[in-house]
Write a protein that holds these residues in place. Structure first.
Motif, PDB file in Angstrom:
ATOM      1  N   LYS A   1     -33.155  79.451  73.192  1.00 47.72           N
ATOM      2  CA  LYS A   1     -33.141  79.507  74.654  1.00 47.72           C
ATOM      3  C   LYS A   1     -34.017  78.415  75.254  1.00 47.72           C
ATOM      4  CE  LYS A   1     -32.224  84.484  75.004  1.00 47.72           C
ATOM      5  NZ  LYS A   1     -32.807  85.809  75.369  1.00 47.72           N
ATOM      6  N   THR A   2     -35.105  78.098  74.578  1.00 51.59           N
ATOM      7  CA  THR A   2     -35.980  77.039  75.082  1.00 51.59           C
ATOM      8  C   THR A   2     -35.489  75.656  74.660  1.00 51.59           C
ATOM      9  OG1 THR A   2     -37.435  77.150  73.136  1.00 51.59           O
ATOM     10  CG2 THR A   2     -37.960  78.586  74.994  1.00 51.59           C
ATOM     11  N   TYR A   3     -34.732  75.604  73.566  1.00 47.28           N
ATOM     12  CA  TYR A   3     -34.282  74.318  73.024  1.00 47.28           C
ATOM     13  C   TYR A   3     -33.017  73.807  73.712  1.00 47.28           C
ATOM     14  CZ  TYR A   3     -32.062  71.168  69.644  1.00 47.28           C
ATOM     15  OH  TYR A   3     -31.429  70.114  69.059  1.00 47.28           O
ATOM     16  N   LEU A   4     -32.080  74.707  74.028  1.00 45.02           N
ATOM     17  CA  LEU A   4     -30.784  74.294  74.567  1.00 45.02           C
ATOM     18  C   LEU A   4     -30.886  73.481  75.853  1.00 45.02           C
ATOM     19  CD1 LEU A   4     -28.542  77.414  73.851  1.00 45.02           C
ATOM     20  CD2 LEU A   4     -28.371  75.146  72.816  1.00 45.02           C
ATOM     21  N   PRO A   5     -31.792  73.825  76.789  1.00 45.81           N
ATOM     22  CA  PRO A   5     -31.869  73.018  78.015  1.00 45.81           C
ATOM     23  C   PRO A   5     -32.210  71.551  77.773  1.00 45.81           C
ATOM     24  CG  PRO A   5     -32.972  75.124  78.331  1.00 45.81           C
ATOM     25  CD  PRO A   5     -32.662  75.015  76.870  1.00 45.81           C
ATOM     26  N   GLN A   6     -32.744  71.231  76.593  1.00 46.82           N
ATOM     27  CA  GLN A   6     -33.089  69.843  76.288  1.00 46.82           C
ATOM     28  C   GLN A   6     -31.863  69.016  75.907  1.00 46.82           C
ATOM     29  OE1 GLN A   6     -36.316  69.658  73.383  1.00 46.82           O
ATOM     30  NE2 GLN A   6     -36.968  71.709  73.975  1.00 46.82           N
ATOM     31  N   LEU A   7     -30.747  69.692  75.602  1.00 47.03           N
ATOM     32  CA  LEU A   7     -29.548  68.992  75.158  1.00 47.03           C
ATOM     33  C   LEU A   7     -28.686  68.568  76.338  1.00 47.03           C
ATOM     34  CD1 LEU A   7     -28.432  71.277  72.172  1.00 47.03           C
ATOM     35  CD2 LEU A   7     -29.800  69.185  72.076  1.00 47.03           C
ATOM     36  N   ASP A   8     -27.929  67.491  76.129  1.00 44.65           N
ATOM     37  CA  ASP A   8     -26.929  67.095  77.113  1.00 44.65           C
ATOM     38  C   ASP A   8     -25.808  68.130  77.118  1.00 44.65           C
ATOM     39  OD1 ASP A   8     -28.327  64.777  77.643  1.00 44.65           O
ATOM     40  OD2 ASP A   8     -27.271  63.635  76.090  1.00 44.65           O
ATOM     41  N   PRO A   9     -25.096  68.268  78.249  1.00 48.77           N
ATOM     42  CA  PRO A   9     -23.984  69.233  78.294  1.00 48.77           C
ATOM     43  C   PRO A   9     -22.984  69.035  77.159  1.00 48.77           C
ATOM     44  CG  PRO A   9     -24.476  68.433  80.495  1.00 48.77           C
ATOM     45  CD  PRO A   9     -25.318  67.624  79.554  1.00 48.77           C
ATOM     46  N   GLU A  10     -22.699  67.766  76.818  1.00 47.71           N
ATOM     47  CA  GLU A  10     -21.736  67.507  75.738  1.00 47.71           C
ATOM     48  C   GLU A  10     -22.241  68.048  74.406  1.00 47.71           C
ATOM     49  OE1 GLU A  10     -22.932  65.277  77.818  1.00 47.71           O
ATOM     50  OE2 GLU A  10     -21.194  64.784  79.074  1.00 47.71           O
ATOM     51  N   GLU A  11     -23.559  67.924  74.174  1.00 44.70           N
ATOM     52  CA  GLU A  11     -24.130  68.420  72.921  1.00 44.70           C
ATOM     53  C   GLU A  11     -24.097  69.944  72.870  1.00 44.70           C
ATOM     54  OE1 GLU A  11     -27.511  65.422  71.388  1.00 44.70           O
ATOM     55  OE2 GLU A  11     -27.916  66.236  73.381  1.00 44.70           O
ATOM     56  N   ARG A  12     -24.328  70.582  74.007  1.00 43.65           N
ATOM     57  CA  ARG A  12     -24.300  72.047  74.034  1.00 43.65           C
ATOM     58  C   ARG A  12     -22.910  72.588  73.706  1.00 43.65           C
ATOM     59  NH1 ARG A  12     -27.582  74.286  79.297  1.00 43.65           N
ATOM     60  NH2 ARG A  12     -28.957  72.503  79.623  1.00 43.65           N
ATOM     61  N   LEU A  13     -21.881  71.873  74.184  1.00 39.81           N
ATOM     62  CA  LEU A  13     -20.508  72.356  74.023  1.00 39.81           C
ATOM     63  C   LEU A  13     -19.859  71.896  72.729  1.00 39.81           C
ATOM     64  CD1 LEU A  13     -19.246  71.741  77.670  1.00 39.81           C
ATOM     65  CD2 LEU A  13     -19.907  73.918  76.648  1.00 39.81           C
ATOM     66  N   GLU A  14     -20.546  71.031  71.988  1.00 40.96           N
ATOM     67  CA  GLU A  14     -19.966  70.483  70.764  1.00 40.96           C
ATOM     68  C   GLU A  14     -19.596  71.602  69.787  1.00 40.96           C
ATOM     69  OE1 GLU A  14     -21.202  67.357  67.193  1.00 40.96           O
ATOM     70  OE2 GLU A  14     -22.439  67.546  68.995  1.00 40.96           O
ATOM     71  N   GLY A  15     -18.371  71.526  69.276  1.00 45.90           N
ATOM     72  CA  GLY A  15     -17.912  72.506  68.295  1.00 45.90           C
ATOM     73  C   GLY A  15     -17.170  73.687  68.890  1.00 45.90           C
ATOM     74  N   LEU A  16     -17.219  73.858  70.224  1.00 44.71           N
ATOM     75  CA  LEU A  16     -16.513  74.969  70.865  1.00 44.71           C
ATOM     76  C   LEU A  16     -15.075  74.571  71.171  1.00 44.71           C
ATOM     77  CD1 LEU A  16     -19.171  76.224  73.462  1.00 44.71           C
ATOM     78  CD2 LEU A  16     -18.634  77.197  71.223  1.00 44.71           C
ATOM     79  N   ASP A  17     -14.147  75.516  70.985  1.00 46.00           N
ATOM     80  CA  ASP A  17     -12.763  75.218  71.342  1.00 46.00           C
ATOM     81  C   ASP A  17     -12.613  75.317  72.863  1.00 46.00           C
ATOM     82  OD1 ASP A  17     -12.305  77.951  72.100  1.00 46.00           O
ATOM     83  OD2 ASP A  17     -11.979  78.438  69.990  1.00 46.00           O
ATOM     84  N   PRO A  18     -11.534  74.759  73.424  1.00 44.04           N
ATOM     85  CA  PRO A  18     -11.378  74.734  74.892  1.00 44.04           C
ATOM     86  C   PRO A  18     -11.484  76.103  75.543  1.00 44.04           C
ATOM     87  CG  PRO A  18      -9.780  73.277  73.854  1.00 44.04           C
ATOM     88  CD  PRO A  18     -10.452  74.019  72.744  1.00 44.04           C
ATOM     89  N   GLU A  19     -10.915  77.132  74.915  1.00 39.41           N
ATOM     90  CA  GLU A  19     -10.944  78.466  75.511  1.00 39.41           C
ATOM     91  C   GLU A  19     -12.374  78.989  75.609  1.00 39.41           C
ATOM     92  OE1 GLU A  19      -9.441  81.466  77.587  1.00 39.41           O
ATOM     93  OE2 GLU A  19      -8.277  79.764  76.833  1.00 39.41           O
ATOM     94  N   ALA A  20     -13.163  78.724  74.573  1.00 37.69           N
ATOM     95  CA  ALA A  20     -14.557  79.173  74.589  1.00 37.69           C
ATOM     96  C   ALA A  20     -15.357  78.437  75.662  1.00 37.69           C
ATOM     97  CB  ALA A  20     -15.189  78.959  73.216  1.00 37.69           C
ATOM     98  N   ARG A  21     -15.043  77.173  75.875  1.00 39.40           N
ATOM     99  CA  ARG A  21     -15.747  76.398  76.900  1.00 39.40           C
ATOM    100  C   ARG A  21     -15.494  76.950  78.299  1.00 39.40           C
ATOM    101  NH1 ARG A  21     -16.080  70.042  75.624  1.00 39.40           N
ATOM    102  NH2 ARG A  21     -16.477  70.113  73.394  1.00 39.40           N
ATOM    103  N   LEU A  22     -14.287  77.468  78.518  1.00 41.05           N
ATOM    104  CA  LEU A  22     -13.906  77.937  79.852  1.00 41.05           C
ATOM    105  C   LEU A  22     -14.171  79.422  80.065  1.00 41.05           C
ATOM    106  CD1 LEU A  22     -10.503  76.039  80.168  1.00 41.05           C
ATOM    107  CD2 LEU A  22     -12.670  75.447  81.271  1.00 41.05           C
ATOM    108  N   LYS A  23     -14.585  80.112  79.009  1.00 37.55           N
ATOM    109  CA  LYS A  23     -14.786  81.556  79.100  1.00 37.55           C
ATOM    110  C   LYS A  23     -15.813  81.887  80.186  1.00 37.55           C
ATOM    111  CE  LYS A  23     -15.724  85.589  76.203  1.00 37.55           C
ATOM    112  NZ  LYS A  23     -16.094  86.056  74.839  1.00 37.55           N
TER     113      LYS A  23
END
Length: 297
Positions: A248-270
Motif C-alpha cells: 500500500k505504501t509502495y504502489l503510489p511510487q509507481l507510474d500508472p503503467e507500472e501499476r497496471l502491468e500484467g492485468l488483462d483489459p477487463e481487470a483494468r476496467l473493473k
C-alpha cells in the motif's frame, strides 16, 4: 552478539531467489537437510514441472547466473566477510554427492519434491540421476582470491557477464557468483541485497521490485536487518498482512503503467461505470464501434 551474526543470510537469500523465480517451475528452500546424514545445504532450487503461470520472465530478465537453471541447483553462500575458501568449495562438492544420492532415491521411490520423509539408502546398487541434472553454485560477496590461488592454473574462468565465473574444483564445475562485481541492474537486485559494498546494496534495495508477497516480506526483512527498521513477521499470516501493508505504501511510487502491468483489459476496467469507461474516447470511435456491433447482430 553482533547484528551480522544474528542475520539469517541463508534464509534471506532463499527468499530473494524464490521471489526472483516466481512463475518458474522451481521450489526454493534454505538450510535444506541432506538426510543421509545431518548436514544442511544453504539454498536449494528444484525444478517442479510445468509452470502454472501465464507469464514467465525470460532468461535475460532473471538474476545473472540463473538464466539456465538445472533440475537441481545447490547453492553455498558465504555472507559478509566470510571467505569462500577451498574448504567451502570441497564442502559444496560433498553436498552434491550426498544430495545426488538423496534425490535419486526419492526419484526411485516417486517421492515428490519437498517431501521431508526421511529416506534410507538402499543396500543394493541403485541408478543415480544424470549428472547434467545438477548444478552447484558458489555464492560469494567478494572474489575468492585465496581459493583461486590454491587451485590449478586456469581453474577459474571469466564469463561474458561481470561477476559470473566458471570454477573447476576437483572433478566438479561450479558456477561462481561474486555479488559485489555484478552489474547494477534491477534484475540483479535479489543478489545485490546481499552485497557487502554499501553503495551496491543500497542501490539494490532501491531497485528491488517484489514479484510476490514473499518478495515484499523479504524487502521488509532486509530493511529490518540493514537499517533496524520494520518488524519481524513470525507467522505466514503476519507475513501476508505485512506484505499488503508494505504494498500500500509502495504502489503510489509507481507510474500508472507500472501499476497496471500484467492485468488483462477487463481487470483494468473493473469497478468503472459506463460513463467512466467511455470518458475521453473519441465520439467517432464510439460510433464506429456501435455501428459494428449493430451490423454483427
Amino acid at each position: 552478539m553482533s547484528r551480522e551474526k544474528r542475520t539469517p543470510w541463508h534464509e534471506l537469500l532463499g527468499k530473494a531467489l524464490a521471489d526472483a523465480l516466481i512463475g518458474l517451475p522451481y521450489r526454493v528452500s534454505s538450510e535444506e537437510e541432506l538426510a543421509l546424514r545431518s548436514q544442511r545445504l544453504d539454498v536449494l532450487i528444484i525444478e517442479q514441472g510445468p509452470s502454472p503461470e501465464q507469464t514467465i520472465a525470460p532468461p535475460e530478465e532473471r538474476p545473472d547466473g540463473l538464466e539456465d537453471l538445472a533440475a537441481h541447483n545447490l547453492l553455498s553462500f558465504k555472507a559478509g566477510g566470510e571467505p569462500f575458501d577451498v574448504w567451502a568449495a570441497e564442502e559444496l562438492n560433498s553436498h552434491y554427492v550426498t544430495y545426488r544420492k538423496l534425490a535419486s532415491i526419492r526419484a526411485l521411490r516417486h517421492l515428490p519434491a519437498g517431501d521431508e520423509t526421511p529416506v534410507a539408502e538402499p543396500r543394493k546398487a541403485y541408478p543415480l540421476l544424470p549428472v547434467e541434472d545438477f548444478r552447484s553454485y558458489a555464492i560469494a560477496t567478494r572474489f575468492p582470491r585465496k581459493l583461486v590461488k590454491q587451485l590449478p592454473p586456469g581453474s577459474c574462468q571469466k564469463t561474458a557477464k561481470a561477476g559470473i565465473y566458471h570454477l573447476r574444483v576437483g572433478t566438479r564445475d561450479l558456477r561462481l557468483v561474486v555479488i559485489n562485481q555484478l552489474e547494477l541492474h534491477p534484475r540483479n537486485a535479489p543478489w545485490g541485497l546481499f552485497a557487502t559494498d554499501e553503495a551496491h546494496w543500497r542501490a539494490a534495495f532501491r531497485s528491488y521490485r517484489p514479484r510476490s508477497d514473499l518478495g515484499a516480506h523479504l524487502h521488509n526483512l532486509i530493511a529490518h536487518h540493514r537499517f533496524g527498521e520494520g518488524k519481524m513477521a513470525h507467522t505466514y499470516e503476519d507475513m501476508k498482512r505485512e506484505a499488503r501493508d508494505w504494498l500500500k505504501t509502495y504502489l503510489p511510487q509507481l507510474d500508472p503503467e507500472e501499476r497496471l502491468e500484467g492485468l488483462d483489459p477487463e481487470a483494468r476496467l473493473k469497478g468503472l461505470d459506463s460513463e467512466a469507461r467511455l470518458k475521453g474516447l473519441d465520439p467517432d470511435v464510439i460510433e464506429a464501434w456501435l455501428k459494428k456491433q449493430r451490423s454483427d447482430h
